[in-house]
Scaffold this active site. Structure first.
Site, PDB file in Angstrom:
ATOM      1  N   GLY A  26      65.251   4.815 113.346  1.00 51.80           N
ATOM      2  CA  GLY A  26      66.230   5.792 112.903  1.00 51.80           C
ATOM      3  C   GLY A  26      65.733   7.194 113.159  1.00 51.80           C
ATOM      4  CD  GLN A  31      63.511  12.407 111.342  1.00 48.83           C
ATOM      5  OE1 GLN A  31      64.463  11.657 111.457  1.00 48.83           O
ATOM      6  NE2 GLN A  31      62.263  11.978 111.234  1.00 48.83           N
ATOM      7  CB  CYS A  75      58.883   9.353 108.170  1.00 49.17           C
ATOM      8  SG  CYS A  75      60.086  10.619 108.555  1.00 49.17           S
ATOM      9  CG  LEU A  76      60.106   8.626 114.243  1.00 50.44           C
ATOM     10  CD1 LEU A  76      61.293   8.765 115.188  1.00 50.44           C
ATOM     11  CD2 LEU A  76      58.974   7.882 114.914  1.00 50.44           C
ATOM     12  CG  HIS A 117      63.917   6.952 105.945  1.00 56.86           C
ATOM     13  ND1 HIS A 117      62.636   6.783 105.457  1.00 56.86           N
ATOM     14  CD2 HIS A 117      63.809   7.819 106.985  1.00 56.86           C
ATOM     15  CE1 HIS A 117      61.809   7.524 106.163  1.00 56.86           C
ATOM     16  NE2 HIS A 117      62.484   8.161 107.106  1.00 56.86           N
ATOM     17  CD  GLU A 118      66.293   8.164 109.891  1.00 58.02           C
ATOM     18  OE1 GLU A 118      66.283   9.402 110.067  1.00 58.02           O
ATOM     19  OE2 GLU A 118      65.263   7.466 110.008  1.00 58.02           O
ATOM     20  CG  HIS A 121      65.053  12.647 107.536  1.00 62.41           C
ATOM     21  ND1 HIS A 121      63.878  13.332 107.355  1.00 62.41           N
ATOM     22  CD2 HIS A 121      64.700  11.389 107.906  1.00 62.41           C
ATOM     23  CE1 HIS A 121      62.860  12.527 107.593  1.00 62.41           C
ATOM     24  NE2 HIS A 121      63.330  11.339 107.924  1.00 62.41           N
TER      25      HIS A 121
END
Length: 153
Positions: A26, A31, A75-76, A117-118, A121
Site C-alpha cells: 500500500g 508518502q 511502513c515504507l 493503515h493507508e 496516512h
C-alpha cells in the site's frame, strides 16, 4: 478532489509502480509528497496470487467491526521497522475510483489492515502512533539517527 484527471491517473500509475518496486502492499499520496487523498493497494500475496491493484480516491471508513485483529505492520515511510498494531478486523470503505464512480467494499484480513493503515496516512497518522510510548520513542530515535547519518553522507 472533485474529478479524475489524466494527471491523477498518471499519479496512480506511478504510485502503484513505486509500491510494487519497494516492495509494499500500500502507498498513500502524502508518502510521495503529493497532498492528495489518494491511496493505492494490492494485498494479494503469495506466488499464485493474481494481482489486484486498487486506487482509492477520497476513501472513507464507513463501518468497522467490533472484532479486532493484530498484524505486524511496517511502513515504507519507516523502513525496516515493524510492530504489532491492533485494528478493527473488518472495515467497510467508500471511495471514488479512476472512472469517477463511487465504490464501496468490505475488507477483512490483510486488506482491512492495509486500507486502514493507508487512510491513516491521509490523516497524518503513522502505525507508530498506535504503539505504547516506549516502543514509539525507540523507533522514532532510530529514524532520527538514520536521518542524521543520511544528511552527513
Amino acid at each position: 478532489m472533485a474529478s479524475v484527471t489524466d494527471d491523477l491517473r498518471r499519479l496512480a500509475d506511478d504510485m502503484l509502480e513505486t509500491m510494487y518496486e519497494a516492495p509494499g502492499i500500500g502507498l498513500a499520496a502524502p508518502q510521495v509528497a503529493v497532498m492528495s487523498r489518494m491511496v493505492v493497494a494490492d494485498c494479494e500475496t503469495g506466488e499464485d496470487a493474481k494481482p489486484r491493484p486498487i486506487v482509492l480516491i477520497n476513501p472513507q471508513v464507513i463501518w468497522t467491526s467490533e472484532e479486532r485483529s493484530v498484524y505486524d505492520e511496517g511502513c515504507l515511510s519507516l523502513p525496516e521497522h515493524y510492530a504489532e498494531v491492533e485494528r478493527p478486523a473488518e472495515v467497510e470503505v467508500e471511495w471514488m475510483d479512476l472512472d469517477g464512480k463511487t465504490q464501496r467494499e468490505k475488507f477483512d484480513g490483510l486488506w482491512a489492515t492495509c486500507v486502514q493503515h493507508e487512510i491513516d496516512h491521509l490523516d497524518g497518522k503513522l502505525f507508530i502512533d498506535y504503539l505504547k510510548p516506549l516502543k514509539r520513542q525507540m523507533i522514532t530515535r532510530k529514524m532520527q539517527k538514520l536521518k542524521r547519518e543520511l544528511a552527513r553522507a
